[in-house]
Write a protein that holds these residues in place. Structure first.
Motif, short mmCIF file in Angstrom:
data_model
loop_
_atom_site.label_atom_id
_atom_site.label_comp_id
_atom_site.label_asym_id
_atom_site.label_seq_id
_atom_site.Cartn_x
_atom_site.Cartn_y
_atom_site.Cartn_z
N ARG A 94 1.51 -4.41 -11.73
CA ARG A 94 2.59 -5.09 -11.02
C ARG A 94 2.12 -6.12 -10.00
N VAL A 95 0.99 -5.87 -9.37
CA VAL A 95 0.65 -6.76 -8.24
C VAL A 95 -0.67 -7.53 -8.37
N CYS A 96 -1.43 -7.28 -9.44
CA CYS A 96 -2.67 -8.05 -9.60
C CYS A 96 -2.34 -9.53 -9.74
N VAL A 149 -11.94 6.84 4.52
CA VAL A 149 -11.10 6.41 5.64
C VAL A 149 -10.09 5.38 5.11
N GLY A 150 -8.82 5.79 5.06
CA GLY A 150 -7.78 4.86 4.61
C GLY A 150 -7.38 5.12 3.18
N SER A 151 -6.07 5.10 2.93
CA SER A 151 -5.56 5.42 1.60
C SER A 151 -4.94 4.22 0.92
N GLY A 152 -5.44 3.02 1.21
CA GLY A 152 -5.02 1.84 0.46
C GLY A 152 -5.71 1.84 -0.90
N PRO A 153 -5.57 0.76 -1.65
CA PRO A 153 -6.14 0.73 -2.99
C PRO A 153 -7.65 0.96 -3.03
N ALA A 154 -8.40 0.49 -2.03
CA ALA A 154 -9.85 0.72 -2.04
C ALA A 154 -10.15 2.21 -1.92
N GLY A 155 -9.51 2.86 -0.94
CA GLY A 155 -9.74 4.28 -0.70
C GLY A 155 -9.30 5.13 -1.89
N LEU A 156 -8.13 4.84 -2.43
CA LEU A 156 -7.60 5.64 -3.55
C LEU A 156 -8.51 5.52 -4.77
N GLY A 180 -1.43 2.71 2.12
CA GLY A 180 -1.82 1.48 2.81
C GLY A 180 -0.77 0.39 2.59
N VAL A 181 -1.24 -0.83 2.37
CA VAL A 181 -0.33 -1.96 2.18
C VAL A 181 0.65 -1.68 1.03
N LEU A 182 0.23 -0.86 0.07
CA LEU A 182 1.10 -0.59 -1.07
C LEU A 182 2.40 0.08 -0.63
N TYR A 184 3.40 0.18 3.06
CA TYR A 184 4.04 -0.41 4.24
C TYR A 184 4.27 -1.90 4.10
N GLY A 185 3.51 -2.56 3.20
CA GLY A 185 3.61 -4.01 3.09
C GLY A 185 4.41 -4.47 1.88
N ILE A 186 3.88 -4.20 0.70
CA ILE A 186 4.51 -4.71 -0.53
C ILE A 186 5.86 -4.02 -0.73
N ILE A 236 -15.54 3.70 4.14
CA ILE A 236 -14.58 3.12 5.09
C ILE A 236 -13.74 2.07 4.36
N ALA A 237 -12.44 2.30 4.32
CA ALA A 237 -11.52 1.36 3.65
C ALA A 237 -10.26 1.29 4.48
N ASN A 238 -10.45 0.88 5.75
CA ASN A 238 -9.32 0.92 6.68
C ASN A 238 -8.52 -0.39 6.70
N GLY A 436 -13.04 -3.19 0.44
CA GLY A 436 -11.65 -3.63 0.60
C GLY A 436 -11.55 -4.66 1.72
N ASP A 437 -10.35 -4.77 2.28
CA ASP A 437 -10.09 -5.84 3.25
C ASP A 437 -10.97 -5.77 4.50
N ILE A 438 -11.46 -4.58 4.88
CA ILE A 438 -12.28 -4.50 6.09
C ILE A 438 -13.62 -5.20 5.88
N THR A 444 -7.30 -8.99 -2.07
CA THR A 444 -6.28 -8.51 -3.01
C THR A 444 -6.50 -7.04 -3.35
N VAL A 445 -5.45 -6.48 -3.94
CA VAL A 445 -5.47 -5.09 -4.35
C VAL A 445 -6.64 -4.85 -5.32
N ILE A 446 -6.77 -5.72 -6.30
CA ILE A 446 -7.77 -5.46 -7.33
C ILE A 446 -9.20 -5.65 -6.81
C1 LIG Z 1 2.81 -7.86 2.37
C2 LIG Z 1 1.58 -7.91 1.54
C3 LIG Z 1 1.69 -8.24 0.18
C4 LIG Z 1 0.56 -8.29 -0.62
N1 LIG Z 1 0.71 -8.56 -1.95
C5 LIG Z 1 -0.36 -8.51 -2.76
C6 LIG Z 1 -0.22 -8.71 -4.17
O1 LIG Z 1 0.85 -8.97 -4.67
N2 LIG Z 1 -1.32 -8.63 -4.93
C7 LIG Z 1 -2.54 -8.35 -4.40
O2 LIG Z 1 -3.49 -8.22 -5.14
N3 LIG Z 1 -2.71 -8.18 -3.07
C8 LIG Z 1 -1.65 -8.25 -2.24
N4 LIG Z 1 -1.81 -8.07 -0.88
C9 LIG Z 1 -3.16 -7.80 -0.35
C10 LIG Z 1 -3.54 -6.35 -0.63
O3 LIG Z 1 -2.45 -5.50 -0.37
C11 LIG Z 1 -4.73 -5.92 0.20
O4 LIG Z 1 -5.79 -6.81 -0.07
C12 LIG Z 1 -5.17 -4.50 -0.14
O5 LIG Z 1 -4.12 -3.59 0.10
C13 LIG Z 1 -6.41 -4.09 0.63
O6 LIG Z 1 -6.69 -2.76 0.35
P1 LIG Z 1 -7.51 -1.81 1.31
O7 LIG Z 1 -7.62 -0.53 0.59
O8 LIG Z 1 -8.75 -2.50 1.72
O9 LIG Z 1 -6.64 -1.67 2.62
P2 LIG Z 1 -5.12 -1.30 2.97
O10 LIG Z 1 -4.23 -1.38 1.81
O11 LIG Z 1 -4.81 -2.14 4.14
O12 LIG Z 1 -5.22 0.21 3.41
C14 LIG Z 1 -5.93 0.64 4.55
C15 LIG Z 1 -5.40 1.96 5.00
O13 LIG Z 1 -6.24 2.49 6.00
C16 LIG Z 1 -5.47 3.03 7.03
N5 LIG Z 1 -6.27 3.00 8.25
C17 LIG Z 1 -6.53 1.95 9.06
N6 LIG Z 1 -7.33 2.30 10.05
C18 LIG Z 1 -7.59 3.60 9.88
C19 LIG Z 1 -8.37 4.53 10.60
N7 LIG Z 1 -9.06 4.19 11.70
N8 LIG Z 1 -8.41 5.82 10.17
C20 LIG Z 1 -7.71 6.19 9.05
N9 LIG Z 1 -6.97 5.34 8.35
C21 LIG Z 1 -6.92 4.06 8.74
C22 LIG Z 1 -4.26 2.16 7.09
O14 LIG Z 1 -3.18 2.83 7.72
C23 LIG Z 1 -4.02 1.89 5.62
O15 LIG Z 1 -3.20 2.86 5.05
C24 LIG Z 1 -0.70 -8.04 -0.05
C25 LIG Z 1 -0.82 -7.73 1.30
C26 LIG Z 1 0.31 -7.67 2.10
C27 LIG Z 1 0.16 -7.32 3.56
#
Ligand SMILES: Cc1cc2nc3c(=O)[nH]c(=O)nc-3n(C[C@H](O)[C@H](O)[C@H](O)COP(=O)(O)OP(=O)(O)OC[C@H]3O[C@@H](n4cnc5c(N)ncnc54)[C@H](O)[C@@H]3O)c2cc1C
Ligand SMILES: Cc1cc2nc3c(=O)[nH]c(=O)nc-3n(C[C@H](O)[C@H](O)[C@H](O)COP(=O)(O)OP(=O)(O)OC[C@H]3O[C@@H](n4cnc5c(N)ncnc54)[C@H](O)[C@@H]3O)c2cc1C
Ligand code: SF4
Ligand code: SF4
Ligand code: FES
Lengths: 467, 294
Positions: A94-96, A149-156, A180-182, A184-186, A236-238, A436-438, A444-446
């Motif tokens: 859906r979001v890649c 650390v963190g349950s966004g796409p990187a952590g999962l 994560g962003v999945l 609270y954001g998207i 670490i995927a915060n 991931g984003d950190i 991006t998610v992927i």
């Molecule tokens: C509104 C929005 C729309 C987007 N749409 C798309 C899209 O369509 N396609 C796409 O590919 N990308 C999209 N992105 C970008 C994509 O969502 C991010 O690049 C991706 O989610 C990064 O994944 P992550 O696992 O690194 O971090 P995140 O998804 O940010 O997850 C990090 C998690 O860590 C937790 N956390 C933070 N600090 C701590 C801590 N100290 N201890 C424990 N937990 C912590 C946070 O609460 C969060 O749940 C979008 C981003 C946003 C904001």
């Protein structure tokens, strides 16, 4: 089927909710393909020997393989192939940003249009979710424990890959809900929360533990996880962190939001339900969003669904430079979002009682290319104009969150505060990995999932060597 | 889910909950807060950790009812659960040896200064607490503070107990008392009170730290909703604070931002009050207050 026949099949379309209807609801825009349509799309794939599409996928999905299985009508096999490489296909389907990943390099993209890999991926994931129990035979436990650390796409993703190898995995999440962003954001209309939940539940069934309300850096430090809490490695995927504000006058006014806050109030906290939720969002008929990425698109389309008329997106470069997925820009316009490009906000105006009443913008033109290779937008003198609005949302990016890194001073950061890693995803601290984003800044998610996968294999090697 | 060990009223509309949260308890330092949610469609609200017992694995929250979420929390009894507690959050108070420190707490702000008092005392400060309430029944944690401070001055707006007048009146007396100079002031409470405290100490150039209470959502730096202006710069209270140099805080901006959701919050509160299930629970809790105070 001969390649020539395959070449004749036109790219199938994704059925979607009517634009006027969906602009007023939060249900998913794309409705999913029927089996026959999916099989027809699958027949378009040339099953290339040296498939160009796969290197375009950060998690190495065997694209030709799963598509061939769909064409044969063998959906269980398609699902097996998919989950082997990708533990979150309902999400990535859906979001890649396929147009800049796998589909960009698909050979068919050169002559006409690429195979709709993303749509087919979503098709397989949806079929699997509805039609079969996830069967996972856990491998023998390795006796090693990994904290994530963190349950966004990187952590999962990292969690899923480590569980497949028999490690005991615990995810610590700061918020009350995983994703994560999945989550609270998207927004719901692009990625229903039920899908995230079911993919998270599938990981739980694989033995992954998820503990919410734990903030690493405060509830526990990384060092404590390793030295006191019995973990052998940490990933670490915060995520991306603190929203950036433009720093223009008027940002303290009521009605100014970061996209993160606006979307969190509406999505995670359920403000879209109106009276069903305790978390409010300011009411408004005119909304202006600044930014050109997915975040900005999500914010402006959310505003539209909450009744904004007009919902305007301003972006300081031209349309071609917008980083958002092409499908999102198209959907936004169909839903009646006003795109005002080559426009930059310079001041937010108050009504005298502390509320936003409008925003002063400046028209821009494109000058010489900047460091990023994109042509630099330069203001046109005397072009200031005002857009009335009661909500102004800033979606111009984020900078690294210091909560965790401050508590772990040994962690090597780059000049933007992002964590530095080697090619295995390992940081300057042995046994501590990041992705991931950190690491990348907002990406991006992927790419985050790709990092999760690289780190999982890095962690596995590290633990196998007795780390 | 976090088990409530003890629940009792400290003052009208102010309730104390002792809740099992061992990880938070073992990492708590003065100045920390938690983010709490108490039902599935509930808001996330910040509350200061008023005390902790790492051995028992509990933290103490002191909650004043001002709207729907605080009212829901105050209807909870021992044996029930708080849905989510995340923390500890925020930067801890910088505990230093200043000399003579005066802590000024108004209403539930007293719960913020209580852990600070103990920590400041333990590093060798002389600690004075000035705590205020509308009338005698609203003065909280006096005995607890007496156990750790050198002096405690309760103040009441109506003069029914202790010093008659605002806490700032008493504070002025203290800073003007040449025999016992004040080296630092820490304050927590309603925004107008903290603003007034800053005014008193600014004239004397006494270092003053205020614990700010902007509206928060995540408490981890992700949303920027808690932004405040300090020394002309934008700061996020949950990661850069919540404690800041009171002489540099833009209190008027904070006051205004706190009104952003007033109408909607009132509507939510009114809906809650009409809910029969909540009403009977809440009335039972309030009855307890009447019985305990006579
Ligand atoms: C509104 C929005 C729309 C987007 N749409 C798309 C899209 O369509 N396609 C796409 O590919 N990308 C999209 N992105 C970008 C994509 O969502 C991010 O690049 C991706 O989610 C990064 O994944 P992550 O696992 O690194 O971090 P995140 O998804 O940010 O997850 C990090 C998690 O860590 C937790 N956390 C933070 N600090 C701590 C801590 N100290 N201890 C424990 N937990 C912590 C946070 O609460 C969060 O749940 C979008 C981003 C946003 C904001
Ligand atoms: C760091 C910090 C520590 C705090 N510690 C305590 C404490 O120990 N005890 C205590 O009783 N209160 C404390 N507060 C204030 C408490 O968070 C608010 O009273 C509570 O959020 C109100 O929620 P409600 O739903 O009951 O009321 P609402 O109806 O939501 O709001 C009533 C008023 O409270 C304020 N408010 C609303 N939402 C929030 C929010 N999310 N964050 C902050 N203020 C808000 C607004 O000014 C609003 O007008 C603290 C606030 C902060 C920022
Ligand atoms: S995960 Fe993304 S990049 Fe990989 S095949 Fe699927 S849609 Fe393409
Ligand atoms: S490159 Fe395109 S046509 Fe070739 S295998 Fe991949 S998806 Fe199929
Ligand atoms: S509460 Fe969201 S950034 Fe502070």
């Amino acid at each position: 089927m001969k390649p020539a026949e395959r070449m004749k099949i036109p790219r199938q379309t994704m059925p979607e909710q009517e634009a006027e209807v969906r602009a007023r609801n939060f249900s998913e825009v794309n409705l999913g393909m029927a089996l026959e349509v999916a099989r027809r799309e699958a027949d378009r794939c040339l099953r290339c020997k040296d498939a160009k599409c796969v290197p375009g996928c950060p998690v190495d999905v065997d694209i030709a393989g799963f598509i061939a299985a769909i064409a044969d009508g063998d959906l269980p096999k398609a699902a097996d192939i998919m989950y082997e490489a990708n533990v979150l296909p309902g999400i990535t389907g859906r979001v890649c940003p396929q147009e800049t990943q796998c589909e960009e390099v698909c050979v068919r993209a050169k002559k006409g249009s690429a195979v709709a890999i993303g749509y087919l991926e979503r098709f397989v994931a949806d079929w699997a979710r509805e039609n079969r129990e996830q069967i996972f035979t856990p491998p023998p436990p390795t006796g090693k424990a990994v904290a994530i650390v963190g349950s966004g796409p990187a952590g999962l993703t990292c969690a899923g890959e480590l569980a497949k190898k028999g490690h005991e995995v615990t995810i610590f999440e700061a918020l009350h809900k995983p994703g994560g962003v999945l989550v609270y954001g998207i927004p719901e209309f692009r990625l229903p929360k039920e899908i995230v939940k079911s993919e998270v539940d599938a990981l739980r069934q694989m033995g992954v533990k998820i503990e919410c309300n734990v903030i690493i850096g405060l509830t526990y430090t990384v060092t404590e996880l390793l030295e006191k809490e019995g973990f052998d490695a940490v990933f670490i995927a915060n995520g991306a962190g603190l929203p950036i504000f433009q720093g223009i006058p008027g940002e303290h006014l009521k009605g100014v939001y970061s996209a993160n806050e606006y979307l969190t109030r509406v999505n995670l906290m359920g403000a879209f339900k109106g009276e069903g939720s305790d978390t409010p969002v300011i009411k408004s008929t005119q909304v202006v969003v600044v930014g050109g990425g997915n975040t900005a698109m999500d914010a402006v389309r959310t505003a539209r669904r909450l009744g904004a008329d007009p919902a305007t997106l301003v972006y300081r470069r031209s349309r071609a430079e917008m980083p958002a997925r092409i499908e999102e820009i198209k959907h936004a316009e169909e839903e009646g979002v006003v795109l005002d490009i080559l426009v930059n906000p310079v001041e937010i105006l108050g009504d005298g009682d502390g509320w936003v009443r409008g925003v002063v913008c400046q028209r821009m033109e494109l000058g010489e290319p900047d460091d990023s290779g994109r042509r630099r937008p330069v203001p046109i003198p005397g072009s200031e104009f005002e857009i009335p609005c009661q909500i102004f949302v800033e979606a111009i990016g984020t900078r690294a969150n210091p909560l965790l890194t401050q508590s772990t001073p040994e962690l090597k950061l780059n000049k933007w505060g992002n964590i530095e890693v080697d090619e295995h995803g390992m940081t300057s601290i042995p046994g501590v990995f990041a992705g991931g984003d950190i690491v990348r800044g907002g990406a991006t998610v992927i790419l985050a999932m790709g990092d999760g996968k690289v780190a999982a294999s890095g962690i596995h090697d590290y633990l196998s060597k007795g780390g | 889910m976090f088990l409530i060990h003890e629940a009792k009223w400290l003052a009208p509309r102010v309730r104390q909950l002792i809740v099992e949260a061992p990880r938070v308890a073992s990492h708590h330092q003065p100045g920390h807060f938690v983010i709490v949610r108490c039902h599935y469609d509930g808001e996330r609200i910040p509350l200061t950790i008023a005390d902790s017992d790492p051995k028992a694995g509990t933290i103490t929250l002191v909650i004043q009812i001002v709207g729907a979420t605080t009212e829901r929390l105050c209807a909870l009894e021992a044996g029930e659960h708080v849905l989510d507690i995340a923390g500890p959050l925020g930067k801890p108070t910088e505990i230093e040896k200043f000399g003579h420190v005066v802590l000024v707490g108004g209403g539930v702000g007293t719960a913020v200064i209580y852990p600070q008092a103990g920590a400041l005392k333990s590093v060798g400060n002389k600690v004075t607490a000035v705590i205020g309430g509308r009338s005698k029944a609203y003065v909280i944690l006096e005995d607890e503070l007496k156990a750790v401070c050198d002096a405690v001055y309760p103040c009441t707006d109506d003069g029914s107990y202790g010093y008659g007048g605002f806490v700032t009146g008493k504070l002025e007396e203290l800073v003007n008392d040449g025999s016992n100079p004040v080296d630092a002031v820490l304050t927590a409470g309603p925004v107008p009170m903290m603003k007034a405290v800053a005014k008193v100490t600014r004239e004397k150039s006494i270092l003053t730290i205020a614990s700010l209470n902007p509206i928060m959502v995540d408490g981890t730096g992700m949303c920027g909703g808690c932004r405040v202006t300090v020394d002309g710069k934008q700061r996020f209270a949950c990661v850069h604070g919540p404690e800041f140099d009171a002489h540099k805080v833009d209190f008027d901006e904070l006051t205004d931002r706190l009104t952003a959701y007033r109408d909607q919050e009132e509507a939510t509160w009114a809906r809650l009050r009409k809910d029969p299930a909540h009403k009977c629970k809440f009335e039972a809790a309030e009855r307890e207050l009447k019985e305990s105070t006579g």
